[in-house]
Scaffold this active site. Structure first.
Site, PDB file in Angstrom:
ATOM      1  N   CYS A  25      54.221  12.671 -13.568  1.00 14.43           N
ATOM      2  CA  CYS A  25      52.818  13.096 -13.495  1.00 14.43           C
ATOM      3  C   CYS A  25      51.866  12.199 -14.275  1.00 14.43           C
ATOM      4  O   CYS A  25      50.666  12.434 -14.304  1.00 14.43           O
ATOM      5  CB  CYS A  25      52.670  14.547 -13.950  1.00 14.43           C
ATOM      6  SG  CYS A  25      53.476  15.697 -12.818  1.00 14.43           S
ATOM      7  N   HIS A  75      38.837  17.713  -3.495  1.00 13.20           N
ATOM      8  CA  HIS A  75      38.941  16.315  -3.080  1.00 13.20           C
ATOM      9  C   HIS A  75      38.393  15.356  -4.136  1.00 13.20           C
ATOM     10  O   HIS A  75      37.731  14.366  -3.824  1.00 13.20           O
ATOM     11  CB  HIS A  75      38.295  16.097  -1.710  1.00 13.20           C
ATOM     12  CG  HIS A  75      39.134  16.636  -0.609  1.00 13.20           C
ATOM     13  ND1 HIS A  75      39.125  17.966  -0.256  1.00 13.20           N
ATOM     14  CD2 HIS A  75      40.041  16.035   0.198  1.00 13.20           C
ATOM     15  CE1 HIS A  75      39.969  18.163   0.724  1.00 13.20           C
ATOM     16  NE2 HIS A  75      40.558  17.006   1.024  1.00 13.20           N
ATOM     17  N   GLU A 136      49.861  25.203  -8.641  1.00 11.35           N
ATOM     18  CA  GLU A 136      49.820  23.758  -8.497  1.00 11.35           C
ATOM     19  C   GLU A 136      50.729  23.331  -7.338  1.00 11.35           C
ATOM     20  O   GLU A 136      50.429  22.389  -6.618  1.00 11.35           O
ATOM     21  CB  GLU A 136      50.285  23.126  -9.810  1.00 11.35           C
ATOM     22  CG  GLU A 136      50.100  21.648  -9.874  1.00 11.35           C
ATOM     23  CD  GLU A 136      50.428  21.092 -11.243  1.00 11.35           C
ATOM     24  OE1 GLU A 136      49.550  21.098 -12.121  1.00 11.35           O
ATOM     25  OE2 GLU A 136      51.588  20.664 -11.431  1.00 11.35           O
TER      26      GLU A 136
END
Length: 150
Positions: A25, A75, A136
């Site tokens: 990550c 986005h 998530e």
């Protein structure tokens, strides 16, 4: 008074990277987030009130969360402004991409703390934020409860 909780579900897509993290990550990657917002209050008991019988109009809750969270984060690439990722954010922005700089490591946990603050100040006086749940991935989520805050 009778207390009732109502919940509204929201979806948005975002990318992030965790600066200094020791796993995958640390790289920019995206998620299809699912946010559940639960508020608590007493239903309005006034037959002349247009919202009679409601804790809060679902449409009003939708407007708040869309304005404060979804529109801002959907986005977008979310990066920590207190890290060298700020420079990366500038580079990405220069190429007309949407970037949200936040003053924290953009984990689901920290995002929920931020989201709670943004939502709470917009709620009607008689309605309280009860909890938030942010997925998530399909099987990984973080939760925020007002009762845990002290």
């Amino acid at each position: 008074m009778k207390k009732i909780r109502i919940t509204k579900h929201f979806d948005f897509e975002s990318a992030h990277a965790l600066y200094g993290y020791d796993g995958k990550c640390k790289n920019i990657h995206g998620h299809s987030y699912h946010l559940y917002v639960t508020v608590i209050g007493s239903p309005i008991e006034d037959s002349s009130h247009t919202k009679n019988g409601m804790v809060m109009d679902f449409g009003d809750l939708k407007s708040i969360v869309k304005k404060e969270i979804v529109t801002k984060f959907d986005h977008a690439v979310v990066l920590n402004s207190n890290s060298p990722h700020k420079e990366l954010a500038n580079t990405i922005s220069d190429h007309s991409h949407k970037v949200v700089l936040v003053p924290y490591q953009p984990t689901s946990e920290n995002m929920l703390i931020d989201f709670a603050e943004r939502i709470q100040i917009q709620l009607p006086q008689n309605v309280l934020l009860h909890s938030l749940k942010l997925y998530e991935t399909a099987n990984s989520y973080a939760e925020w409860f007002a009762s845990d805050q002290s």
